[in-house]
Every structure is written in structure tokens, then in C-alpha cells.
Design an enzyme around this catalytic site. Structure first.
Site, PDB file in Angstrom:
ATOM      1  N   SER A 123       0.812  -1.202   0.000  1.00  0.00           N
ATOM      2  CA  SER A 123       0.000   0.000   0.000  1.00  0.00           C
ATOM      3  C   SER A 123       0.861   1.275   0.000  1.00  0.00           C
ATOM      4  CB  SER A 123      -0.961  -0.038   1.195  1.00  0.00           C
ATOM      5  OG  SER A 123      -1.975   0.925   1.058  1.00  0.00           O
ATOM      6  N   ASP A 174      11.126   4.367  -9.795  1.00  0.00           N
ATOM      7  CA  ASP A 174      10.827   4.950 -11.102  1.00  0.00           C
ATOM      8  C   ASP A 174      11.586   6.241 -11.354  1.00  0.00           C
ATOM      9  OD1 ASP A 174       9.164   2.864 -11.579  1.00  0.00           O
ATOM     10  OD2 ASP A 174       7.310   4.034 -11.739  1.00  0.00           O
ATOM     11  N   LYS A 226      -0.756  -4.148  -3.189  1.00  0.00           N
ATOM     12  CA  LYS A 226      -2.042  -3.526  -2.851  1.00  0.00           C
ATOM     13  C   LYS A 226      -2.044  -2.109  -3.418  1.00  0.00           C
ATOM     14  CE  LYS A 226      -5.215  -2.350   0.914  1.00  0.00           C
ATOM     15  NZ  LYS A 226      -5.303  -0.885   0.673  1.00  0.00           N
TER      16      LYS A 226
END
Length: 446
Positions: free
Chosen positions: A320, A331, A345
Site C-alpha cells: 500500500s 521509477d 495492494k
């Protein structure tokens, strides 16, 4: 070079605005819910819950599939004279959505969740639970550090087969978690199925677990001094605690940082975003997707708390909000991820107070990493998979993965220093050649 730690200015993230918008909506529903027929308070609770889900749920297409309006009618056809009657009706109404995270939180459960979000102590065995996508099986996301479950060696990904003889799949996620909590000193019998092992039955004694979401220390070797920052959940006070920890480590002149997100099952998304601000400067953190399928990118602030080299540890208990942070670091090439694949999640819930002190969690958004990866049920693959078996005590003396992260960080510091030295030597050589050229030119002048 000593990392810079300027002070960051607080700001409002879109997800924070999302939370407030839905909270306001929930309050609006309470004020406007005046049905044509006279309903008692318990029936009003059912209508209130139905409307909150109807107006906020991420996937409204699901409503046609489950005959959502008819589910409300069926719920109100039952005899509902007490809060417990209302709770059972609401739970039956939500069940066809097949979303374990959209759920009713009875008053005691809601109080426990709010206490966890504040980062205080909880009484129980310390299991953080989730639902497996393929079959709905309730599984362990991670044991809380220092909890009875952690002491018993329970690992991420373990299936919870029964709690005091009752099936978690029949109970549902929240009711299962409620049965694991209880008075200090009381016991609960759980049947567990580890990811690669046979089922076993354990008797765990409940106790008070100090959540202590932020832990830090200095890691010293013969050549380098590193900082270690472990975040076990994103509760309300975590951003400020992270800020203090980074300032303390900076004063100790660390050369690099090991960020440990293992067994961090998430928490408040707003806290996760604020911690991302500490490491990212003007970079995208996450992209949210609402029920209209509109995506919104959320950028980090310009100023950071730490801009030095770092590496991040993750595992199957990283979920999460901690996956939001890990995905943003990966990224944006801010930090490499080491460890094992994360939980997966990628859904965001709001928590709304209901009129009788209970609460309602509703899935209102999904998220993707800055590069557009949807991690729901997939997780994040680390840049480097570390060898099993996974350490049972993250951050402890026998933590082999932490040792691997230290070695990786030290090697990166050495490479950076060598590259900086080569650049300096090249600049000095260019300067010397330029001086020599000018000297020759002066000699040739008449």
C-alpha cells in the site's frame, strides 16, 4: 559530500484533499439523509452506509453486476432494531462487491484502527492481514515488529486458516482481525499455512505491542558511515519522526542511507506522500485513478530532507502506502530496491465516521507508479532479488539482507567517489593543457 537537509514547507497533497472531500461528503450524507418513510436509527445506519458506498466506490460498474439498489431494499426488509442488526445487514449488503477492503468497522474495530493510525500501542498478536487476489484467502501481510506473531516466526504470505476454530474467509477480513485482538494475557489459537510449508497450529498470547513506526541507527564499517532508517507503518506522526531521524543522521555525517520498508503494510497515504517529499525533489510520486477513470499525478515538493545516496529494502510485507514510496524511488532512479517482490495492494480507502461510532472503509481510488505501473495483485519487482531465506528479524544483528544492503551502498559510494576523482583529474588536466596552450601562444606573439 555531506547531504543537505533544508527545511521543507508543508503543503496539501491532492490525496489529502481527496480524504477531506470524502469526509465532507460523508457528513453531507448524514445531514441530508431524510428518507420518505420513517426509519429508526439502526435502519438509518444501513441507508447511510449504502449511500457512502454508492457515491464513492471506485468501480461503479460493479453495482449493476450485484444489483446494488436491490441489495439495499433486501437489507431494509430485514428486522433491524439494534446496531448489531444494522451491522449484520450492512456486512451482507457489502459482501457481493467482493472487495475485502470496502467494509464496515464496528466501534471497537474502528477505535483500534484509529489508534494504529496515530501510532500508539495496540493489544493483540500483531498480525497485519490482507486478502489474496486469486481466492480471497486471508493472508499475513506482515507481523508487527516485537509482537507475539513476530516472536513466533510468522512470515509474510502465510495463510491464516482458522482463528479459534473459525474460518477467516467466512468471518471476513475485519472480523478476523477483531478476533486476533483482545485483552493482554488472553490467548488465541491460530492455524497457519506458511508459503512453502505444512500447516501448523499456534497458541499466541495477546500483549500490548508498541508500534514504534520509525527506528534509526548508525552503521559503521572500516571505510564508511551509513545511516539506517526503518519505517514499519505510515501513521500520523511518521513524517515528523522521519524528519527528526534524518536530521540526527545528518549530524553524524553519514555518507549513505539504507531505507528499510520491509513488513510495512501501509497506513495513511498522506503520511507516505510526506515521507516521499523527504527524498524526491519536484518528481512525480504517484498517479491516482478515480471512479471516472481520470488519472492525476501527484508531484513531490522541491525541497528535500535528504539528497544523498540511498538504497531501499522491500519484501512481501511491503504494501500500500509503502509501495507508493518504493515505486516512486525506483521509477525516479532515486534509489534501487533490494529484497523480494512487494505485496501488491494498489487500492486506496477512505475511513468515514458513521453516526453510531462505527466506521466505513470504502475503496475510492487506485494508484499507479510514476511510470504507469498498476501494482494491484502484482507488486513491485526489486532491482536486485536477495537470496532466501528471508531474515525473520529485520534490522537485527543476524539480518543478512541488511548486511547485503550495506555492502551494496558502500560499493556505490566507492564508485561515486572514483567517478568524482576522475572528473576532478580531467578538469585539472584540461586546465593544465589550457595554461600550456596560452603560454605557447604568448611566446609566439611578436
Amino acid at each position: 559530500m555531506k547531504p543537505m537537509l533544508p527545511t521543507t514547507n508543508s503543503r496539501s497533497h491532492p490525496l489529502r484533499r481527496l480524504w477531506l472531500a470524502w469526509l465532507s461528503l460523508g457528513l453531507g450524507v448524514l445531514l441530508m439523509a431524510t428518507p420518505a418513510m420513517a426509519l429508526n436509527d439502526a435502519q438509518q445506519l444501513v441507508v447511510e452506509s449504502w449511500r457512502l458506498v454508492n457515491q464513492g466506490y471506485l468501480d461503479p460498474a460493479k453495482f449493476d453486476q450485484v444489483h446494488w439498489r436491490r441489495l439495499r431494499e433486501q437489507a431494509l426488509e430485514k428486522t433491524i432494531n439494534s446496531s448489531n442488526d444494522a451491522y449484520e445487514a450492512i456486512e451482507a449488503m457489502l459482501l457481493p462487491l467482493e472487495d475485502p477492503y470496502t467494509r464496515l468497522l464496528r466501534p471497537d474495530d474502528y477505535t483500534a484502527i484509529k489508534a494504529a493510525n496515530l501510532g500508539s500501542e495496540i493489544n493483540g498478536v500483531g498480525l497485519q492481514l490482507g486478502a489474496r487476489a486469486e481466492d480471497g484467502q486471508v493472508v499475513v501481510i506482515a507481523p508487527l515488529e516485537g509482537s507475539p506473531a513476530a516472536d513466533a516466526g510468522v512470515t509474510s504470505g502465510t495463510a491464516l486458516l482458522s482463528v479459534d476454530g473459525q474460518s477467516p474467509q467466512a468471518l471476513g477480513l475485519e472480523a478476523t482481525a477483531a478476533r486476533l485482538r483482545g485483552e493482554v494475557g488472553s490467548q488465541v489459537v491460530v492455524k497457519l499455512q506458511p508459503p512453502n510449508g505444512s500447516s501448523e497450529e499456534l497458541t499466541l498470547e495477546r500483549r500490548s505491542v508498541d508500534l514504534r513506526p520509525v527506528r534509526t541507527r548508525r552503521l559503521r564499517s572500516a571505510k564508511h558511515t551509513l545511516g539506517y532508517l526503518r519505517i514499519t507503518q505510515f501513521s500520523e506522526g511518521v513524517p515528523e519522526q522521519v524528519k527528526e531521524a534524518l536530521q540526527e543522521l545528518s549530524e553524524k555525517e553519514i555518507e549513505g542511507l539504507v531505507l528499510d520498508l520491509r513488513n510495512n503494510s501501509g497506513g495513511l497515504v498522506s503520511s507516505g506522500l510526506a515521507v516521499a517529499d523527504a527524498f524526491l525533489s519536484g518528481s512525480p510520486i504517484v498517479e491516482t485513478r478515480n471512479r471516472e477513470r481520470i488519472n492525476e499525478a501527484i508531484p513531490s515538493a522541491i525541497e528535500t530532507l535528504y539528497d544523498g545516496p540511498m538504497v531501499t529494502l522491500v519484501n512481501g510485507g511491503t504494501a500500500s502506502a509503502s509501495e507508493i514510496l518504493a515505486g516512486a524511488l525506483q521509477d525516479n532512479s532515486r534509489s534501487q530496491l533490494l529484497g523480494s517482490r512487494t505485496f501488491g495492494k494498489g487500492l486506496i480507502q477512505t475511513l468515514t465516521n458513521l453516526s453510531d461510532g462505527s466506521g466505513l472503509a470504502v475503496t475510492v481510488a487506485g494508484y499507479m507508479t510514476p511510470s504507469g505501473r498498476d501494482i494491484q495483485n502484482q507488486g513491485i519487482e526489486p532491482d536486485r532479488i536477495l537470496d532466501p531465506p528471508e531474515p525473520l528479524n529485520p534490522g537485527g544483528e543476524e539480518d543478512r539482507w541488511l548486511h547485503d544492503a550495506e555492502l551494496w551502498m558502500e560499493a556505490q559510494i566507492d564508485r561515486d567517489q572514483d567517478a568524482q576523482l576522475e572528473t576532478t583529474e580531467d578538469l585539472q588536466l584540461d586546465s593544465a593543457e589550457d595554461v600550456e596552450f596560452k603560454t605557447e601562444q604568448n611566446r609566439d606573439d611578436p
